[in-house]
Enzyme design. Structure first.
Site, mmCIF file in Angstrom:
data_model
loop_
_atom_site.group_PDB
_atom_site.id
_atom_site.type_symbol
_atom_site.label_atom_id
_atom_site.label_comp_id
_atom_site.label_asym_id
_atom_site.label_seq_id
_atom_site.Cartn_x
_atom_site.Cartn_y
_atom_site.Cartn_z
ATOM 1 N N GLN A 12 0.758 -1.337 0.137
ATOM 2 C CA GLN A 12 -0.012 0.094 0.010
ATOM 3 C C GLN A 12 1.016 1.341 0.184
ATOM 4 O O GLN A 12 2.076 1.191 0.678
ATOM 5 C CB GLN A 12 -0.666 0.002 1.262
ATOM 6 C CG GLN A 12 -2.178 0.713 1.165
ATOM 7 C CD GLN A 12 -3.200 0.246 1.950
ATOM 8 O OE1 GLN A 12 -3.557 -0.946 2.151
ATOM 9 N NE2 GLN A 12 -4.057 1.199 2.525
ATOM 10 N N SER A 92 4.090 -6.662 2.817
ATOM 11 C CA SER A 92 2.700 -6.583 3.539
ATOM 12 C C SER A 92 1.533 -7.114 2.432
ATOM 13 O O SER A 92 1.605 -8.206 1.969
ATOM 14 C CB SER A 92 2.401 -4.985 3.911
ATOM 15 O OG SER A 92 1.119 -4.901 4.680
ATOM 16 N N LEU A 93 0.933 -6.002 1.721
ATOM 17 C CA LEU A 93 -0.248 -6.465 0.859
ATOM 18 C C LEU A 93 0.604 -7.239 -0.219
ATOM 19 O O LEU A 93 -0.085 -8.236 -0.880
ATOM 20 C CB LEU A 93 -0.924 -5.297 0.271
ATOM 21 C CG LEU A 93 -1.508 -5.513 -1.060
ATOM 22 C CD1 LEU A 93 -2.714 -6.206 -1.038
ATOM 23 C CD2 LEU A 93 -1.816 -4.028 -1.769
ATOM 24 N N ARG A 117 -9.656 -7.875 3.632
ATOM 25 C CA ARG A 117 -8.422 -7.334 4.397
ATOM 26 C C ARG A 117 -8.311 -6.101 4.617
ATOM 27 O O ARG A 117 -8.260 -5.330 5.877
ATOM 28 C CB ARG A 117 -7.237 -7.960 3.823
ATOM 29 C CG ARG A 117 -5.824 -7.531 4.814
ATOM 30 C CD ARG A 117 -4.781 -8.210 3.641
ATOM 31 N NE ARG A 117 -3.285 -7.997 4.457
ATOM 32 C CZ ARG A 117 -2.786 -6.813 4.298
ATOM 33 N NH1 ARG A 117 -2.814 -6.076 3.436
ATOM 34 N NH2 ARG A 117 -1.463 -6.793 5.077
ATOM 35 N N HIS A 201 0.007 -3.164 10.928
ATOM 36 C CA HIS A 201 0.832 -4.217 11.310
ATOM 37 C C HIS A 201 1.163 -3.944 12.897
ATOM 38 O O HIS A 201 2.239 -3.690 13.315
ATOM 39 C CB HIS A 201 2.114 -4.124 10.522
ATOM 40 C CG HIS A 201 1.969 -4.767 9.390
ATOM 41 N ND1 HIS A 201 1.783 -5.738 8.795
ATOM 42 C CD2 HIS A 201 1.770 -3.811 8.128
ATOM 43 C CE1 HIS A 201 1.637 -5.974 7.572
ATOM 44 N NE2 HIS A 201 1.624 -4.845 7.060
ATOM 45 N N GLN A 250 0.671 -11.941 9.758
ATOM 46 C CA GLN A 250 1.193 -10.546 9.128
ATOM 47 C C GLN A 250 0.248 -9.339 9.741
ATOM 48 O O GLN A 250 0.962 -8.074 9.589
ATOM 49 C CB GLN A 250 1.560 -10.635 7.891
ATOM 50 C CG GLN A 250 0.618 -10.824 6.760
ATOM 51 C CD GLN A 250 0.737 -9.709 5.714
ATOM 52 O OE1 GLN A 250 -0.217 -9.117 5.357
ATOM 53 N NE2 GLN A 250 1.763 -9.999 4.758
#
Length: 316
Positions: A12, A92-93, A117, A201, A250
């Site tokens: 992101q 991440s993503l 998500r 996170h 995560q």
């Protein structure tokens, strides 16, 4: 030892209006990706990518499927040209994009998962309660010490351990603001609040993690065609069960990007290709090793350049 290559997939913040448009127009295999994502989601994520405003794309439940779809479209073009990695990783993503590339997740399942998500993350913490900030010029140990000192009765912790001098923190807004002040006092070159909609996170997102686990458990996963270096452990995985576990953990755990890059460098990865919008990850990799080959693949020009560079290396 053979020289290896890794494909890395952005997270992101890499989105921009118009991304993926020329992939859709120039490559039939990329068009199939956008069409499949539109069908799976029940609305046109492709139109959102090509014509959506920055505001539309910044909504996390739009951002996540938009970046994933564009990244997978770029990967499919490389794949069709015979360019495959020895390792994959995603920030991440981007870990979802990497799992689609590795054949562990089907695109239609992945876009629905990341849409959920994004929605769950947004709903886990009311707008204004959480925040994130980037601390530049502090070692990770210093950043962690700043967080511990700033927390008080609230939460602030490392969210992204991006490089030797870049740590992103997340938590309650007031605690993050205290950490920004303390980071500057500790010698940070810059400490800046980020324009994000949720504190990614960190443990404040446990409600999102709980909801997402249900969806991940219900989605089909397969073993991976090539190893993926996970955010949560900075270690390789190759099985369906390990992929599920990594995605579930995560949500509330820090992205250990710096360690992931060092792991790949230690496996003699000498070429990195950032597959998807932007060049954020290449910038972070450059801080770890300026001598590696780097390409990005997000539009026709950069894809052709990456293909040419990878082809030449193969026969060098």
């Amino acid at each position: 030892m053979d020289m290896n290559k890794a494909f890395v997939f952005p997270g992101q913040g890499s989105q921009y209006p118009g991304m993926g448009k020329d992939l859709y127009e120039k490559y039939p295999v990329a068009r199939q990706v956008f069409d499949e994502a539109d069908e799976a989601l029940g609305f046109s994520i492709s139109k959102m990518c090509f014509e959506g405003s920055e505001e539309d794309l910044r909504l996390t439940e739009n951002t996540q499927p938009a970046i994933l779809t564009t990244s997978v479209a770029a990967f499919r073009v490389l794949e069709e040209k015979g360019c495959l990695p020895d390792f994959v990783a995603g920030h991440s993503l981007g870990e979802y994009s990497a799992l689609v590339a590795a054949g562990s997740l089907q695109l239609r399942d992945a876009v629905v998962l990341v849409r959920q998500r994004g929605k769950y993350m947004q709903e886990a913490v009311p707008v204004g309660v959480g925040a994130m900030a980037a601390l530049l010029g502090l070692e990770s140990e210093q950043a962690l010490a700043v967080c511990a000192k700033a927390a008080g009765q609230q939460i602030v912790s490392a969210a992204n351990l991006n490089s030797s001098s870049q740590v992103v923190i997340a938590g309650h807004r007031e605690a993050v603001e205290r950490a920004v002040v303390l980071a500057k006092e500790a010698g940070a070159k810059r400490a800046i609040m980020l324009a994000v909609s949720a504190p990614f996170h960190c443990v404040l997102l446990q409600p999102a993690a709980d909801r997402l686990k249900h969806d991940i458990d219900a989605s089909p996963f397969a073993d991976l065609k090539f190893p993926l270096i996970t955010n949560v452990d900075a270690a390789p995985i190759e099985t369906a069960s390990a992929a599920r576990s990594a995605l579930e953990r995560q949500v509330t755990a820090p992205v250990r990007w710096q360690e992931s890059v060092h792991w790949m460098l230690n496996q003699n990865v000498r070429t990195f290709v950032e597959v998807g919008p932007g060049k954020v990850l290449l910038g972070l990799i450059r801080t770890a090793d300026k001598t590696v080959g780097m390409f990005n693949a997000e539009d026709e020009k950069s894809l052709e350049n990456a293909f040419s560079g990878l082809h030449n290396q193969q026969f060098a």
